[in-house]
Design an enzyme around this catalytic site. Structure first.
Site, mmCIF file in Angstrom:
data_model
loop_
_atom_site.group_PDB
_atom_site.id
_atom_site.type_symbol
_atom_site.label_atom_id
_atom_site.label_comp_id
_atom_site.label_asym_id
_atom_site.label_seq_id
_atom_site.Cartn_x
_atom_site.Cartn_y
_atom_site.Cartn_z
ATOM 1 N N LYS A 1 -9.954 1.052 -2.060
ATOM 2 C CA LYS A 1 -10.051 0.855 -0.854
ATOM 3 C C LYS A 1 -11.280 1.482 -0.315
ATOM 4 O O LYS A 1 -11.872 2.494 -0.466
ATOM 5 C CB LYS A 1 -8.998 1.444 -0.077
ATOM 6 C CG LYS A 1 -8.871 0.816 1.544
ATOM 7 C CD LYS A 1 -7.744 1.692 1.981
ATOM 8 C CE LYS A 1 -7.519 1.179 3.607
ATOM 9 N NZ LYS A 1 -6.401 1.997 4.319
ATOM 10 N N CYS B 1 -5.188 -3.210 3.151
ATOM 11 C CA CYS B 1 -4.853 -2.843 4.568
ATOM 12 C C CYS B 1 -5.831 -2.784 5.415
ATOM 13 O O CYS B 1 -6.405 -4.032 6.021
ATOM 14 C CB CYS B 1 -4.286 -1.436 4.579
ATOM 15 S SG CYS B 1 -3.318 -1.055 6.296
ATOM 16 N N GLU C 1 0.663 -1.129 0.027
ATOM 17 C CA GLU C 1 -0.086 -0.027 -0.043
ATOM 18 C C GLU C 1 0.831 1.232 -0.165
ATOM 19 O O GLU C 1 2.089 1.561 0.802
ATOM 20 C CB GLU C 1 -0.611 -0.085 1.296
ATOM 21 C CG GLU C 1 -1.894 1.188 1.421
ATOM 22 C CD GLU C 1 -2.823 1.302 2.602
ATOM 23 O OE1 GLU C 1 -3.651 1.884 2.638
ATOM 24 O OE2 GLU C 1 -2.033 0.483 3.603
#
Length: 314
Positions: A114, A155, A41
């Site tokens: 995301k 994440c 990321e």
């Protein structure tokens, strides 16, 4: 399929980060000849001020980080799972946190933005507000490479099992999660969550992280956990990076996925809980009874049902 994870220590310096990413990918190609390379990321930018971050955001297609990944994939005939980079949104003061995937011809296969944004206060008191600069994505992305069906996450998504339920329903064999997990949370939660996701969905779980420190907008030093790893469908950690910038590689075997799912055919045992609920409201006397005295109410949703469906045929 052979896969290489690139563990970085990205800074608020885009040119430095892109040079480092390309150098590490070249090391992976020379040493391990992977079929697929995974970046972490924010491989293109970590930390810095909000205005600097917005300025560094990449255009897709056509931005500098985008072009570097595209050219590398085509030149070395390798799949690139582009960690995540800052994607510019025209006309907006915010950006997306985006994974972009390229095939060995350098063609973009797709993007994942995301969904779950990291707005928390860590145990050490440090505050993270990803939503101050990032817009949440709204859809999942699954692609096929090397005979595997691969699902994307980033994440903080790791903490939300329904996302992985949805990917499992889409028939994935592998989940790839680029990350920049904090040192504070990572030491307690990183491995256990990665292994849990691998076990519960009987997939390879590939988690590629940032490692080391960077400077935040307020000048504070913040630290990421690293420990990039790969779990097999039984939940065993089959590869792990050491505590430094570098690469780690391993093989993914589709036969291993098949074998684990044959041992424990969890997908065929899966029950659906959609619209199923039971709420008990105790009576005024505090008694649990089944009378119709009117002092309590039991609400029943629709009955649960067995899905009876395989992961490849949702």
């Amino acid at each position: 399929m052979k896969i290489s994870l690139v563990q970085m220590n990205s800074q608020p310096d885009r040119e430095h980060n892109l040079r480092t990413a390309e150098s590490l990918m070249l090391q992976a190609i020379a040493r391990d000849t992977p079929d697929l390379v995974v970046l972490p990321e924010h491989f293109d930018w970590s930390g810095g001020t909000v205005p600097a971050k917005l300025t560094a955001a990449d255009r897709m297609p056509g931005g500098e980080a985008y072009r570097m990944l595209q050219a590398f994939a085509a030149r070395h005939k390798v799949w690139i799972h582009g960690g995540s980079l800052l994607e510019r949104i025209d006309g907006s003061s915010k950006i997306y946190n985006t994974t972009v995937v390229f095939d060995p011809q350098g063609s973009e296969v797709g993007r994942y933005r995301k969904i779950h944004l990291f707005d928390i206060e860590a145990p050490d008191g440090k505050v993270y507000r990803e939503s101050a600069t990032v817009v949440a994505g709204e859809s999942l992305f699954v692609y096929e490479a090397g005979g595997f069906r691969i699902g994307c996450a980033i994440c903080y998504d790791l903490r939300f099992p329904r996302l992985f339920d949805a990917l499992a329903s889409a028939g994935v064999d592998v989940v790839i999660l680029p990350a920049a997990f904090t040192l504070q949370t990572g030491k307690d939660h990183w491995e256990v969550l990665c292994r849990a996701r691998a076990i519960e969905h009987q997939v390879y779980f590939v988690a590629c992280g940032q490692w080391g420190g960077y400077t935040a907008a307020d000048g504070d030093r913040r630290f990421t956990y690293g420990n990039s790893l790969v779990c097999d469908p039984w939940g065993q950690v089959i590869a792990r990076a050491v505590d430094q910038v570098g690469i780690v590689s391993t093989h993914l075997d589709l036969a291993r996925v098949t074998a684990v799912r044959k041992l424990i055919p969890a997908a065929s045992h899966k029950a659906s809980f959609v619209d199923q609920a039971r709420v008990y409201r105790g009576c005024s006397r505090g008694e649990r009874c089944n009378s119709s005295c009117g002092s309590h109410e039991q609400i029943f949703g629709t009955p649960i049902s067995s899905s009876g469906r395989s992961a490849r045929n949702p």
